[in-house]
Design an enzyme around this catalytic site. Structure first.
Site, mmCIF file in Angstrom:
data_model
loop_
_atom_site.group_PDB
_atom_site.id
_atom_site.type_symbol
_atom_site.label_atom_id
_atom_site.label_comp_id
_atom_site.label_asym_id
_atom_site.label_seq_id
_atom_site.Cartn_x
_atom_site.Cartn_y
_atom_site.Cartn_z
ATOM 1 N N THR A 195 -1.243 6.015 5.037
ATOM 2 C CA THR A 195 -0.137 5.662 5.637
ATOM 3 C C THR A 195 -0.084 6.897 6.923
ATOM 4 O O THR A 195 0.283 6.708 7.804
ATOM 5 C CB THR A 195 1.135 5.855 5.074
ATOM 6 O OG1 THR A 195 1.468 7.207 4.228
ATOM 7 C CG2 THR A 195 1.398 4.694 4.151
ATOM 8 N N LEU A 241 4.218 5.266 9.483
ATOM 9 C CA LEU A 241 5.049 4.206 8.921
ATOM 10 C C LEU A 241 4.651 3.573 7.807
ATOM 11 O O LEU A 241 3.585 2.775 7.413
ATOM 12 C CB LEU A 241 4.826 3.025 10.095
ATOM 13 C CG LEU A 241 6.064 1.619 10.051
ATOM 14 C CD1 LEU A 241 7.547 2.517 10.173
ATOM 15 C CD2 LEU A 241 5.818 1.027 11.155
ATOM 16 N N HIS A 242 5.286 4.103 6.456
ATOM 17 C CA HIS A 242 4.595 4.251 5.240
ATOM 18 C C HIS A 242 4.851 2.598 4.556
ATOM 19 O O HIS A 242 3.931 2.005 4.352
ATOM 20 C CB HIS A 242 5.417 5.244 4.256
ATOM 21 C CG HIS A 242 5.438 6.552 4.727
ATOM 22 N ND1 HIS A 242 4.270 7.070 4.470
ATOM 23 C CD2 HIS A 242 6.353 7.183 5.418
ATOM 24 C CE1 HIS A 242 4.338 8.625 5.259
ATOM 25 N NE2 HIS A 242 5.811 8.648 5.559
ATOM 26 N N ASP A 243 6.055 2.207 4.389
ATOM 27 C CA ASP A 243 6.316 1.281 3.451
ATOM 28 C C ASP A 243 5.824 -0.082 3.979
ATOM 29 O O ASP A 243 5.521 -1.146 3.397
ATOM 30 C CB ASP A 243 7.790 1.052 3.239
ATOM 31 C CG ASP A 243 8.307 2.352 2.448
ATOM 32 O OD1 ASP A 243 7.392 2.928 1.674
ATOM 33 O OD2 ASP A 243 9.406 2.629 2.147
ATOM 34 N N THR A 245 3.188 -0.869 5.014
ATOM 35 C CA THR A 245 1.721 -1.355 4.758
ATOM 36 C C THR A 245 1.627 -2.139 3.406
ATOM 37 O O THR A 245 0.893 -3.018 3.266
ATOM 38 C CB THR A 245 1.098 0.069 4.321
ATOM 39 O OG1 THR A 245 1.818 0.724 3.397
ATOM 40 C CG2 THR A 245 0.755 0.900 5.582
#
Ligand code: BDR
Ligand code: CA
Length: 312
Positions: A195, A241-243, A245
């Protein structure tokens, strides 16, 4: 015809919000329900935020269930310093008019999985893993129903983001993460190692705004607020922008690369609590239990989100 039946387990959170909207915008996905958990902010707020997002996406029929209000063993740690007081600061959304489902999120997860065919449901985890671990402990017979678990959590080469060794979702409920990592079902992990390669660029944020829709305005506002923390912290040109992914992996797995490895969670040492120990170089004989993702085609990832949001 949707090709993925999914449950989203989440603590919105601006990056969770983008993941939820991406799922709601995608025909390939049959979103069975959203379960909230305490994480970025307390449960009452993550639940409120999830409801607001379903209304923003004009999908008020989406079922939202509140799950656990604290981790299994340790006291709750929240992240208002990143996400703001509400968890969705910057979005400027109205209070929700739709309401939570009555059933507890863990019980609904169990009931839904038990009613499903073997190997048929993907659990998308965007938050501390409390609800999913609770469901597995309460009703281990759900395990064969799970096709796979795709989770955002952990970090190895990048270190941690809440302690030097540990990523937030795993750190907040390491005992739950340990249970899920050992569950024996196929597991895909989106750690900070990937991420932190998905950095939002100003041009992309401007393109969200240029959509000229409520979704474009709200996501532009929330992400502009959210990225300030990481940009200052890492000195990078944009925040990670983590989630989303997790959802992008279901839609376009070819955007990602990783390795089948063993991943274990530290649950004993205070110093390294919640660390994900990844046997990347296969120096132990511990059996692989996860696909650990470390590469992303970031341009493709951001293009996918923008393209899907234009339909909302
Ligand atoms: C994770 O922690 C939360 O703050 C984000 O929503 C994401 O799920 C990143 O470490
Ligand atoms: Ca999250």
């Amino acid at each position: 015809m949707p090709s993925h039946k999914i449950i989203i387990d989440t603590d919105p959170g601006q990056d969770d919000a983008i993941a939820i909207l991406l799922a709601l915008a995608s025909e390939e996905i049959d979103l069975l329900g959203i379960v909230t958990v305490a994480g970025n902010v307390p449960l009452a707020l993550t639940s409120r935020n999830a409801l607001m997002l379903c209304e923003l996406a004009k999908k008020p029929e989406t079922k939202v269930f509140a799950g656990c209000s604290r981790p299994l063993v340790r006291p709750l740690v929240t992240a208002e310093h990143v996400h703001g007081k509400t968890g969705l600061d910057g979005a400027n959304l109205p209070e929700p008019t739709i309401t939570l489902q009555k059933q507890h999120g863990v019980d609904w997860t169990i009931e839904t999985l038990l009613a499903a065919e073997d190997n048929s449901v993907t659990i998308c985890c965007l938050a501390p893993l409390t609800n999913v671990a609770m469901a597995m402990v309460k009703a281990p017979e759900i395990l064969p129903k799970i096709k796979n678990i795709v989770l955002m959590g952990g970090g190895f080469f990048e270190g941690g983001n809440i302690t030097p060794t540990s990523e937030f979702n795993v750190y907040v409920d390491p005992h739950a993460a340990n249970t899920v990592m050992k569950c024996g079902r196929p597991l895909v992990i989106m750690p900070l190692d990937v991420t932190h390669k998905a950095l939002m660029q100003r041009k992309w944020l401007d393109a969200l705004k240029a959509l000229g829709t409520p979704v474009g305005d709200a996501t532009y506002g929330m992400l502009s607020f959210y990225e300030r923390f990481d940009v200052e912290k890492y000195g990078s040109s944009g925040g990670p922008l983590h989630d989303p992914t997790v959802i992008a992996y279901l839609l376009q797995p070819e955007l990602f690369e990783g390795r089948q490895v063993n991943v274990e969670v530290e649950i004993h040492s205070e110093l390294t609590m919640g660390m994900t120990v990844v046997d990347w170089w296969k120096v132990t004989d511990r059996a692989p239990n996860a696909t650990y993702i470390n590469q992303i085609n970031a341009d493709g990832f951001f293009a996918l989100i923008l393209e899907r949001f234009s339909s909302l």
